[in-house]
Design an enzyme around this catalytic site. Sequence first.
Site, PDB file in Angstrom:
ATOM      1  N   ASP A  96      44.036  32.307  45.168  1.00 38.52           N
ATOM      2  CA  ASP A  96      42.623  32.404  45.524  1.00 38.52           C
ATOM      3  C   ASP A  96      42.472  33.708  46.308  1.00 38.52           C
ATOM      4  OD1 ASP A  96      39.946  32.085  45.924  1.00 38.52           O
ATOM      5  OD2 ASP A  96      40.068  30.028  46.653  1.00 38.52           O
TER       6      ASP A  96
HETATM    7  C1  BGC Z   1      36.781  31.168  45.985  1.00 35.95           C
HETATM    8  C2  BGC Z   1      37.158  31.121  44.523  1.00 35.95           C
HETATM    9  C3  BGC Z   1      36.608  32.308  43.802  1.00 35.95           C
HETATM   10  C4  BGC Z   1      37.122  33.563  44.469  1.00 35.95           C
HETATM   11  C5  BGC Z   1      36.595  34.828  43.841  1.00 35.95           C
HETATM   12  C6  BGC Z   1      37.118  32.506  46.620  1.00 35.95           C
HETATM   13  O1  BGC Z   1      36.504  32.606  47.870  1.00 35.95           O
HETATM   14  O2  BGC Z   1      37.425  30.140  46.698  1.00 35.95           O
HETATM   15  O3  BGC Z   1      36.675  29.940  43.950  1.00 35.95           O
HETATM   16  O4  BGC Z   1      36.969  32.268  42.460  1.00 35.95           O
HETATM   17  O5  BGC Z   1      36.682  33.573  45.821  1.00 35.95           O
HETATM   18  O6  BGC Z   1      35.250  34.974  44.084  1.00 35.95           O
END
Ligand code: BGC
Length: 753
Positions: free
Chosen positions: A228
Amino acid sequence: MEDLEALVRQMTLEEKASLCSGATAWTTEAIARLGIPSIVVSDGPHGLRRPAEEGQLLSRSIPATCFPTASSLACSWDRDLVREIGQALGSESRALGVHVLLAPGVNMKRTPLCGRNFEYFSEDPYLAGDLAAAYIEGVQSTGVGTCLKHFAANNQETDRMTVSAEIPERVLREIYLSAFERAVQKARPWSIMCSYNRLNGTYTSQHRQLLTDVLRDEWGFEGVVISDWGAVEDRVSGLAAGLDLEMPGPSPANDARIVEAVRSGRLDERDLDRAVLRILDLVRRAHREAGSTEGLDVELHHQLARRAAAASMVLLKNQGALLPLDPARPGSVAVLGQMGVVPQFQGGGSSRVNPTKVDVPLDELREAAPQASFSYCQGYREDGAADAELLRAAVEAARAAEVALVFVGLPDGVESEGYDRRAMDLPAGHVELIKSVVEVQPRTAVVLQNGAPVSLADWVDRVPALLLAGLAGQASGGAVADLLFGEVNPSGKLAETYPARLEDNPSYLNFPGENGRVFYGEGLFIGYRYYDTKRVDPFFPFGHGLSYTTFAYGPLSLSSREMTPAGSLEVSLPITNTGERPGEEVVQLYVRPRRSRLARPVKELKGFAKVDLAPGQSKPVTFTLTIRDLSYYDPDKSGWVAEPGEYDLLVGASSRDIRGEATVRLVEGVRAEQLLDADSSIRAWLEHPAGRSTLERLLPAEVAGQFGEGPLPPFVLELPLKKLPMLSQGAVDETTVERIVAEAGQCMGRPTP
Ligand code: BGC
């Protein structure tokens, strides 16, 4: 990029390390010297969030269709529809040059307060897993990859980057990993995203058991594990544990750490090579599949979004058949509440889509019923607070009209990534509006816009009709009009329980944790597993939803009264539309074991189908069960176990509206034999055919003989087998007990120690 292994051999150590982190926030590293291109990834889940400025982490995004959020879409219980949305998302991805969509999210709804619940499907892993699989199939059928997230146990936003979810093995396997397992095995996502949190003390971004032992070795996942955004803690141990790609990029410090770790011998270069190979495979796949696009058909996708929204809304209550309203009747309708003109249709955070257009509910209602006259009042302040003037005007309008439609919900900013809600309450001004309107206008329908349960306590008994519009995407307004005026018959059902009080939620005493840890003290008993086992009445149970027609459930028939572990079982029944309108019914199959060695919920969803029926029409619905559907995970035996015995199969319209039952007997030969060991009770040994025959064969005749002569005293039956030497006063020795266990194990297929 043909022979990837040869390519890896040509790469320098530095090049390999650089490939393991992104080039920018949304792209992977390219290595021109070797002809390795980069790929583009983008959020998800309910629409594309493709930043307008390349490489910017936070940037306005290019307009794209905002489909219903996962929390809404799940209420459709419709695999085909979810697959179709996936295809549409895939084609939008292609049109916008995206190779991998960062979706779907399949975490469990442990508490109604989780800020990101709107991005997730359900409190049930079977439903969530199946819908995620359909979504993945849809997207990937267009040549675009998916990234299943957030793996795992990211069930709250409070302290999401540090908190340790403390979850026992069995609970993980049956609840929190199960939807991932289903989606991975059914649909093979190209990639998976680890979560931010720790799991039982270890960051998931460096959790070897999770990322390698379970995900790859047990489930056979062959894709890329992506972090993530910002989830990496210790890059080197993450790489060794199975985390391939760090995002966002660039991350030169971590790339350098990888190089240094290989040079110093702290990291096996083969671990790095494995990650590089997997990333190269993803890049190759993405470019092989990429190609011409037809551009984005805004109107076509808006129509799909409207159809999906209508199929996802849930008619929770409809006393006196207040709904649907007759579009041909020239009556007067008061539309009350600002959400009737400024709808809430998605949540906040990384999933936020810049919609191509937005349906205004009031306009859509006018269009649906041109003969009716509409009035509109704001009803409450923009921030949700009550305002005496606005309220008074709304009450007058309600009194003057023949019917009132009250639009309420959770205002923008309440439901978001990054933080949890503090309470389940609706804004005070919304509650005031409902209560005041219903006092003067008995023909009141409430339309609720929210991505997770809200408290209905103050008013639900007073209003005759309640439509859960959810967060149904940019065409939500049109779908509301379709349903209220009967153009579409409601067919959604709740994918999560609406509890009577927040305090009833099983995680209540263990949320959001303290001192950096959150104990999942309720164990397996989340959602309806808890409410139904504990007999706590919710406002609306899991699986509940009404229609403008009625359905009759015919008798259940089973393909066999008995089931073996290798076999499967078909459960069928006819469903008939007994009303006046065409409609769709979501039929649910739950399994209830009659007895179990380990504690189990009183019922668990193991099948569902959505069937559309013309008035008077009848269709058969068939579910197929396998041994896994009867099983629980035994952490002591590290495996899925189904004990022989009887299992009730319950078919119903919700978890609390069971319309038919049948019973199947699971017979000998199942993996339940793994259960028997020296600690198993004499009762368990005697009840198991293979166990019993081993006892009869190996025990001295005078001891074995007693098993045949009527029941032994209950206290003896409950003793573990290992107490036989004591019990028999030496007639059975310890070696015999060991032999019994070993030989029974052999005929049960258990490896001998
Ligand atoms: C989120 C993800 C997301 C990623 C990219 C993170 O803060 O938890 O779900 O895909 O950011 O935006």
